[in-house]
Design an enzyme around this catalytic site. Structure first.
Site, short mmCIF file in Angstrom:
data_model
loop_
_atom_site.label_atom_id
_atom_site.label_comp_id
_atom_site.label_asym_id
_atom_site.label_seq_id
_atom_site.Cartn_x
_atom_site.Cartn_y
_atom_site.Cartn_z
N HIS A 8 50.47 -16.85 100.06
CA HIS A 8 49.60 -16.56 98.92
C HIS A 8 49.14 -17.87 98.29
O HIS A 8 49.87 -18.87 98.30
CB HIS A 8 50.33 -15.74 97.86
CG HIS A 8 50.89 -14.44 98.36
ND1 HIS A 8 50.08 -13.40 98.78
CD2 HIS A 8 52.17 -13.99 98.49
CE1 HIS A 8 50.85 -12.39 99.15
NE2 HIS A 8 52.11 -12.71 98.99
N HIS A 177 52.03 -4.63 99.55
CA HIS A 177 52.53 -5.67 98.64
C HIS A 177 52.24 -5.29 97.19
O HIS A 177 51.10 -5.25 96.78
CB HIS A 177 51.88 -7.02 98.97
CG HIS A 177 52.74 -8.20 98.62
ND1 HIS A 177 53.29 -8.38 97.37
CD2 HIS A 177 53.16 -9.25 99.37
CE1 HIS A 177 54.01 -9.49 97.38
NE2 HIS A 177 53.96 -10.04 98.57
N GLU A 283 56.13 -16.67 103.10
CA GLU A 283 55.66 -16.50 101.72
C GLU A 283 55.68 -17.82 100.95
O GLU A 283 55.81 -17.85 99.74
CB GLU A 283 56.46 -15.42 100.98
CG GLU A 283 55.60 -14.78 99.88
CD GLU A 283 56.24 -13.56 99.22
OE1 GLU A 283 57.38 -13.21 99.53
OE2 GLU A 283 55.55 -12.95 98.39
#
Lengths: 340, 340
Positions: A8, A177, A283
């Site tokens: 992200h 998510h 992540e």
């Protein structure tokens, strides 16, 4: 190639976050100015990426990241639908700029303009825009846009079907998510994320979604939540609920990433889940940023744990590249077009 | 001795469940008769126990079970406080009758008369009654009496403190255990139970409850939810939240049971969690009743998995007997009084 399926943009330039803050202020008090999205220079984006994700990617020896807006600040529960629409568009456009600057390293996955109580059909247009115009290869789907109240329908409800039809038509998967939590019971990254992963899996087990959508594909992040640890429980529940075995009923359509931040957890994941259902993910830079004092390495440097497994060359290829190219065919097509 | 810390009376005589059904009918429509709790014979109780829990306990070679009312039918979200009070009292009294019939094999843990929005202080009297009058040695505490809406305060909120003070005063632990789910997103035993375990642990991590209550003790069932699988994440989150290491901050006061229904899960549990924090449990006859086709044995025959670990005699003693006697001192006192 080593492709990280789960990254992200947690380090976006401050002006981006300042816009969001002003946007929410305006929503709460319309006498406050409606902000205009700021000009963010390529250099500001380069700096935020090169000092963080790109640096770590290189240090850790990965080649590429499937990149999406920061999950915790999707915050579909804040504002209303129009706020979510505007914020989502800016977030996705920013990802597209990162991808344009580093096309060899990042490829986009979009946030959706979900909003509590708003039909998911309203997210179809943004998915189409991101896939058809921005070249994105998937989306992040929030199973609980309320931010921890869980007052919408489960993923197996027909209310979601128009969106799933579009996913199949575009041939893109979704990572399940959630975003931040506005429920004091649930710490976002410590409870809400993991619970959502577990919850989504059990919804798939209880329902028959993949009977209706044999080509629909999901990635459940964070190593599948609690599922691999309780694989016996889920096998037993499938049996009690008179469902086919999990490998037929759920796992043709669902994969787990490797965002499990210690060796014993990764060992378990690979021991119980078929190699075809595991995608490399970290992540990074994400929920856990520190260094594990017991190893001296970052908790989220998940490649180290995988490399310690002694996988065969074939299995290693599946986890780092083959599976993700199969599940994200638009990624595969872009790579092939570049001869990779 | 082999003591199972986690068993529910899931096989209570039908008249008991019929009372509950009539009670809820009366609540929904007061013109329906208010039921009188039925006479249940010792023989009916004996039959329900001897053909189920006692048979399996003997087949599997355990000596004793810490026994409590069926968790899924505590259903604190149904009816109102007075309904919960009456139902809880009958459920606990029925456990006391089982214990009276088989004092060598079963020892009681109580359900609490929780109700959404009702202060936990109203559960203190029933805890005292069960401990002081019925000889129970602990309680099951529901962190979400709403049944999946999670609209009460987290366990670290001061609203819970009067109850925790009483637990410390009586020197009894609580198992954190939700009940059935009235939220379509959460399958009870497949999602709600596991999520609650993970959630409670993260609440303890985020707060400082055991700074305020150094003698308070909890058992988190189902192997600690997702926690051992994500032990690196939790160690990393403790670090990011500037908390002491988990072994100091949480694990002096929290233990996990072994209700993990496959060998790889049990292997992980024992690999990452200190042996002093693991209690033998099976939740038999419970959530998963079938036979694992890959082993030919019941999924919930957790003793088999533990016996396969090759533990030292000392560690084996801790898991099967020592830890549970330490954490449930009133159990220990009763066993000592009988020379066991």
């Amino acid at each position: 190639m080593i492709i990280d399926c789960h990254g992200h943009y947690t380090t976006a330039p401050k002006a981006h976050d300042a816009f969001r803050e002003a946007q929410l202020k305006h929503f709460a008090d319309p006498s406050q100015p409606l902000p205009v999205y700021p000009a963010i220079s390529d250099d500001a984006i380069r700096e935020s990426i090169e000092t963080n994700q790109l640096r770590l990617l290189r240090e850790r020896g990965a080649d590429m990241t499937i990149f999406s807006p920061r999950a915790s600040t999707m915050a579909h529960h804040l504002g209303d639908e129009s706020v979510s629409q505007a914020w989502t568009r800016h977030c996705n456009d920013l990802i597209a700029r990162v991808v344009a600057l580093y096309p060899e390293t990042f490829i986009g996955v979009c946030q959706l303009p979900q909003s509590p109580g708003v039909t998911i059909e309203h997210s179809i247009a943004e998915l189409e825009r991101c896939v058809n115009e921005l070249g994105f290869v998937g989306c992040n789907l929030n199973p609980d846009p309320s931010g921890g109240h869980w007052n919408g329908p489960p993923l197996t409800d027909r209310a979601w079907y128009p969106f799933f039809e579009k996913m199949v038509e575009l041939d893109v998967p979704a990572m399940i998510h959630v975003s931040g939590s506005c429920n004091a019971n649930f710490h976002a990254t410590g409870a809400h994320y993991i619970n959502a992963d577990t919850t989504a899996f059990m919804q798939f087990l209880e329902g028959d979604l993949f009977g209706d959508f044999p080509d629909l594909r999901f990635v459940i992040p964070h190593g599948g939540g609690a599922v691999p640890y309780h694989w016996g429980r889920y096998r037993g529940l499938a049996d009690m609920l008179k469902k086919p075995p999990l490998n037929e009923h759920v796992m043709k359509n669902v994969s787990f990433d490797t965002c499990v931040y210690h060796q014993p957890g990764i060992d378990l994941l690979f021991r119980v889940i078929d190699i075809d259902n595991i995608l490399f993910g970290s992540e990074m830079v994400g929920a856990v940023r520190g260094i594990d004092p017991t190893t001296g390495h970052h908790f989220d440097d998940t490649r180290r744990y995988i490399d310690s497994l002694g996988l065969s060359a074939q299995d290693r290829h599946k986890v780092y590249e083959g599976n993700v190219r199969r599940i994200y065919p638009r990624l595969d097509a872009q790579l092939r077009a570049r001869g990779r």
